[in-house]
Design a protein around this motif. Structure first.
Motif, PDB file in Angstrom:
ATOM      1  N   GLN A  13       0.838  -1.200   0.000  1.00  0.00           N
ATOM      2  CA  GLN A  13       0.000   0.000   0.000  1.00  0.00           C
ATOM      3  C   GLN A  13       0.874   1.251   0.000  1.00  0.00           C
ATOM      4  O   GLN A  13       0.626   2.192  -0.753  1.00  0.00           O
ATOM      5  N   TYR A  14       1.922   1.246   0.823  1.00  0.00           N
ATOM      6  CA  TYR A  14       2.851   2.379   0.897  1.00  0.00           C
ATOM      7  C   TYR A  14       3.466   2.646  -0.472  1.00  0.00           C
ATOM      8  O   TYR A  14       3.483   3.783  -0.948  1.00  0.00           O
ATOM      9  N   VAL A  17       0.794   4.068  -2.965  1.00  0.00           N
ATOM     10  CA  VAL A  17       0.450   5.476  -2.707  1.00  0.00           C
ATOM     11  C   VAL A  17       1.622   6.368  -3.097  1.00  0.00           C
ATOM     12  O   VAL A  17       1.440   7.408  -3.740  1.00  0.00           O
ATOM     13  N   ILE A  34       3.405  11.502   2.470  1.00  0.00           N
ATOM     14  CA  ILE A  34       1.978  11.269   2.225  1.00  0.00           C
ATOM     15  C   ILE A  34       1.662   9.782   2.304  1.00  0.00           C
ATOM     16  O   ILE A  34       0.670   9.372   2.916  1.00  0.00           O
ATOM     17  N   ARG A  37       1.818   8.608   5.992  1.00  0.00           N
ATOM     18  CA  ARG A  37       0.661   9.077   6.749  1.00  0.00           C
ATOM     19  C   ARG A  37      -0.600   8.297   6.371  1.00  0.00           C
ATOM     20  O   ARG A  37      -1.422   7.959   7.222  1.00  0.00           O
ATOM     21  N   THR A  38      -0.752   8.025   5.084  1.00  0.00           N
ATOM     22  CA  THR A  38      -1.915   7.282   4.612  1.00  0.00           C
ATOM     23  C   THR A  38      -1.939   5.880   5.210  1.00  0.00           C
ATOM     24  O   THR A  38      -2.956   5.421   5.733  1.00  0.00           O
ATOM     25  N   LYS A  41      -2.594   5.895   8.987  1.00  0.00           N
ATOM     26  CA  LYS A  41      -3.998   6.181   9.300  1.00  0.00           C
ATOM     27  C   LYS A  41      -4.853   4.931   9.037  1.00  0.00           C
ATOM     28  O   LYS A  41      -5.727   4.591   9.830  1.00  0.00           O
ATOM     29  N   GLU A  42      -4.587   4.268   7.937  1.00  0.00           N
ATOM     30  CA  GLU A  42      -5.319   3.028   7.633  1.00  0.00           C
ATOM     31  C   GLU A  42      -5.080   1.980   8.723  1.00  0.00           C
ATOM     32  O   GLU A  42      -6.009   1.302   9.152  1.00  0.00           O
ATOM     33  N   THR A  56      -9.103  10.130  14.073  1.00  0.00           N
ATOM     34  CA  THR A  56      -8.760   9.104  13.095  1.00  0.00           C
ATOM     35  C   THR A  56      -9.757   7.960  13.142  1.00  0.00           C
ATOM     36  O   THR A  56     -10.203   7.467  12.112  1.00  0.00           O
ATOM     37  N   ALA A  62     -10.246   6.381   3.767  1.00  0.00           N
ATOM     38  CA  ALA A  62      -9.984   6.946   2.439  1.00  0.00           C
ATOM     39  C   ALA A  62     -10.603   6.131   1.299  1.00  0.00           C
ATOM     40  O   ALA A  62     -11.179   6.711   0.376  1.00  0.00           O
ATOM     41  N   SER A  70     -10.656  16.116  -1.993  1.00  0.00           N
ATOM     42  CA  SER A  70      -9.523  16.503  -2.822  1.00  0.00           C
ATOM     43  C   SER A  70      -9.619  17.954  -3.285  1.00  0.00           C
ATOM     44  O   SER A  70     -10.210  18.253  -4.311  1.00  0.00           O
TER      45      SER A  70
END
Length: 108
Positions: A13-14, A17, A34, A37-38, A41-42, A56, A62, A70
């Motif tokens: 995923q990292y 993104v 980014i 952080r994404t 958070k997930e 959170t 997302a 956006s």
């Protein structure tokens, strides 16, 4: 660099993104921030993190949100972001403009 505590799924995923952000034209450091952080958070929203803020946990994930925030509405671009875009476009008088004026000037 991605922390080693992440699962293989979160590593993928990292990278996904990060590549998406790089394709949008951001620099490597911004893309990595980014992406991290994404993923974090997930992880927090799915109970994979030790700690998570109340905001959170109550936020819509997302993938469900699908880009609704956006750069539009109240959560849109800041005045500083608009100013930087105006600067890149060479718009004169940008330093004295308010946010709404900058939005019109950069065509947002």
């Amino acid at each position: 660099m991605a922390p080693k505590a992440w699962s293989d799924k979160r590593e993928r995923q990292y990278e996904h993104v990060k590549e998406s952000v790089l394709q949008r034209g951001e620099d490597k450091d911004t893309a990595e921030e980014i992406a991290a952080r994404t993923v974090n958070k997930e992880r927090a929203q799915h109970g994979e993190a030790r700690e998570a803020s109340a905001q959170t946990l109550s936020d819509t994930p997302a993938p469900v949100r699908g880009g609704q925030r956006s750069h539009s509405g109240a959560g849109g671009r800041t005045r500083d972001q608009l100013y930087e875009e105006a600067k890149e476009k060479g718009i004169r008088g940008r330093s004295s403009m308010r946010k709404d004026e900058l939005q019109k000037a950069v065509g947002r």
